[in-house]
Design an enzyme around this catalytic site. Sequence first.
Site, PDB file in Angstrom:
ATOM      1  N   ARG A 113       0.812  -1.223   0.000  1.00 46.26           N
ATOM      2  CA  ARG A 113       0.000   0.000   0.000  1.00 46.26           C
ATOM      3  C   ARG A 113       0.850   1.280   0.000  1.00 46.26           C
ATOM      4  O   ARG A 113       0.634   2.188  -0.808  1.00 46.26           O
ATOM      5  CB  ARG A 113      -0.920   0.028   1.242  1.00 46.26           C
ATOM      6  CG  ARG A 113      -2.159  -0.777   1.112  1.00 46.26           C
ATOM      7  CD  ARG A 113      -2.571  -1.307   2.471  1.00 46.26           C
ATOM      8  NE  ARG A 113      -1.656  -2.388   2.805  1.00 46.26           N
ATOM      9  CZ  ARG A 113      -1.898  -3.661   2.521  1.00 46.26           C
ATOM     10  NH1 ARG A 113      -3.044  -3.993   2.026  1.00 46.26           N
ATOM     11  NH2 ARG A 113      -1.014  -4.599   2.774  1.00 46.26           N
ATOM     12  N   THR A 114       1.788   1.359   0.926  1.00 38.60           N
ATOM     13  CA  THR A 114       2.522   2.623   1.104  1.00 38.60           C
ATOM     14  C   THR A 114       3.420   2.918  -0.096  1.00 38.60           C
ATOM     15  O   THR A 114       3.434   4.041  -0.610  1.00 38.60           O
ATOM     16  CB  THR A 114       3.333   2.577   2.410  1.00 38.60           C
ATOM     17  OG1 THR A 114       2.509   2.049   3.445  1.00 38.60           O
ATOM     18  CG2 THR A 114       3.823   3.949   2.809  1.00 38.60           C
ATOM     19  N   LYS A 118      25.778  -4.541   0.156  1.00 33.88           N
ATOM     20  CA  LYS A 118      27.250  -4.687   0.130  1.00 33.88           C
ATOM     21  C   LYS A 118      27.872  -4.037   1.352  1.00 33.88           C
ATOM     22  O   LYS A 118      29.085  -3.891   1.439  1.00 33.88           O
ATOM     23  CB  LYS A 118      27.812  -4.025  -1.129  1.00 33.88           C
ATOM     24  CG  LYS A 118      27.288  -4.591  -2.427  1.00 33.88           C
ATOM     25  CD  LYS A 118      27.864  -3.773  -3.597  1.00 33.88           C
ATOM     26  CE  LYS A 118      27.120  -4.043  -4.888  1.00 33.88           C
ATOM     27  NZ  LYS A 118      27.376  -3.008  -5.895  1.00 33.88           N
ATOM     28  N   ARG A 128      11.092   3.934   4.091  1.00 36.01           N
ATOM     29  CA  ARG A 128      10.616   2.940   5.073  1.00 36.01           C
ATOM     30  C   ARG A 128      11.835   2.163   5.534  1.00 36.01           C
ATOM     31  O   ARG A 128      12.649   1.724   4.716  1.00 36.01           O
ATOM     32  CB  ARG A 128       9.587   1.998   4.449  1.00 36.01           C
ATOM     33  CG  ARG A 128       9.279   0.810   5.348  1.00 36.01           C
ATOM     34  CD  ARG A 128       8.076   0.022   4.907  1.00 36.01           C
ATOM     35  NE  ARG A 128       6.846   0.746   5.184  1.00 36.01           N
ATOM     36  CZ  ARG A 128       5.632   0.183   5.103  1.00 36.01           C
ATOM     37  NH1 ARG A 128       5.505  -1.090   4.774  1.00 36.01           N
ATOM     38  NH2 ARG A 128       4.554   0.890   5.371  1.00 36.01           N
ATOM     39  N   HIS A 135       4.384   5.900  11.727  1.00 37.29           N
ATOM     40  CA  HIS A 135       3.937   5.736  10.334  1.00 37.29           C
ATOM     41  C   HIS A 135       2.950   6.896  10.112  1.00 37.29           C
ATOM     42  O   HIS A 135       1.738   6.702  10.063  1.00 37.29           O
ATOM     43  CB  HIS A 135       3.268   4.371  10.185  1.00 37.29           C
ATOM     44  CG  HIS A 135       3.027   3.939   8.770  1.00 37.29           C
ATOM     45  ND1 HIS A 135       3.160   4.776   7.692  1.00 37.29           N
ATOM     46  CD2 HIS A 135       2.640   2.726   8.264  1.00 37.29           C
ATOM     47  CE1 HIS A 135       2.875   4.096   6.575  1.00 37.29           C
ATOM     48  NE2 HIS A 135       2.550   2.855   6.896  1.00 37.29           N
TER      49      HIS A 135
HETATM   50  N1   CP Z   1      -0.495  -0.140   5.949  1.00 37.19           N
HETATM   51  C1   CP Z   1       0.705  -0.339   5.382  1.00 37.19           C
HETATM   52  O1   CP Z   1       1.687   0.308   5.734  1.00 37.19           O
HETATM   53  O2   CP Z   1       0.694  -1.291   4.431  1.00 37.19           O
HETATM   54  P1   CP Z   1       1.980  -1.738   3.566  1.00 37.19           P
HETATM   55  O3   CP Z   1       2.920  -2.438   4.513  1.00 37.19           O
HETATM   56  O4   CP Z   1       1.441  -2.674   2.504  1.00 37.19           O
HETATM   57  O5   CP Z   1       2.610  -0.514   3.006  1.00 37.19           O
END
Ligand code: CP
Length: 343
Positions: A74-75, A102, A124, A152
Amino acid sequence: MTATDPPASTRYPAGGEAFPHKDLTGISELAPWQILYLLDEAEQWVELNRQRTKHVDALAGLTIINAFFENSTRTLLSFEIAGKRLGADVVNMHAATSSVKKGETLIDTAATLNAMRVDAIVIRHASSGAVRLIADQVDCPVLNAGDGRHEHPTQALLDALTMRRWLRSRGLEEFNGLKVAICGDILHSRVARSNILLLTALGAEVRVCAPPALMPAAIEQMRVTPFHRFDEAIEDADVVMMLRLQNERMSGPFVPSAREYRHLYGLTQTRLERAAPHALVMHPGPMNRGVEIDSNVADLPEIDGMVRSAITGQVEMGVAIRMACLDVLTRRARGVPGWEPLA
Ligand code: CP
């Protein structure tokens, strides 16, 4: 102030639109008005995304890098779609095939991206604090797409946009007094943390529910009410937000079995009946159906024109929120009038 004026903490500063941050690393750094500013900015993108042609040139000529050191559906996709719909060039860096494998350090990786003169970096990472570390090394805005168990922020913003639109569809406006029950692996969840920070900042009444082993110590200090019995936490809740067990962050088994977990902490249709009759069901995804949420609850259709499960709606709002964040954070670099460089 009249009875209809918003509280001072949620009003925009008079005469200024400027959002006073270079980066978006966490909800903890946002004032209530800044949260509402991003939600308001996202509304135009919800409308654009519902048109046949979903494209503007606001970010034309800019380059955005999505650097994901952890898996995502999603993100990652919604940041990519958001950047492209705003007209930017978007590049996805996959850690598994990068020079991180590496032995390159995070700081050297940040310096490398900075040298390429990119205009925004979305990150992320499995380590809490990694996003702030990179943000302090680079010139461009950095957006946190999830760092360890820390935050998040765009998930909490998209969840808030989903809730606010649902509240408005019911003729209500305010988060103040909204009863939100968040249930699941609170200990390892950056989604829970960002949602708690956002919802309490806007005046919601937040209850958190988890088995004792998955509840952070001193969680009360985050202005929430902790529960270990889901049947009590869900009583009369307006919103029920379910979280998955974050097995990738556990050093061993934290629950005896998935079957027992569902029995005590799963959202079943019977258990949902304890919530308010209109209660909204939410889940950030990915879901583990039959563990923390049953399919017949996750897929609840609209009832009397009222949304019950917001899970796909949350995904839709994710694109709009990420467009709003990319747009707002790049305004200074784009020389948008009224957006002076930060001191
Ligand atoms: N909700 C969320 O962060 O989903 P993903 O891990 O698929 O990005």
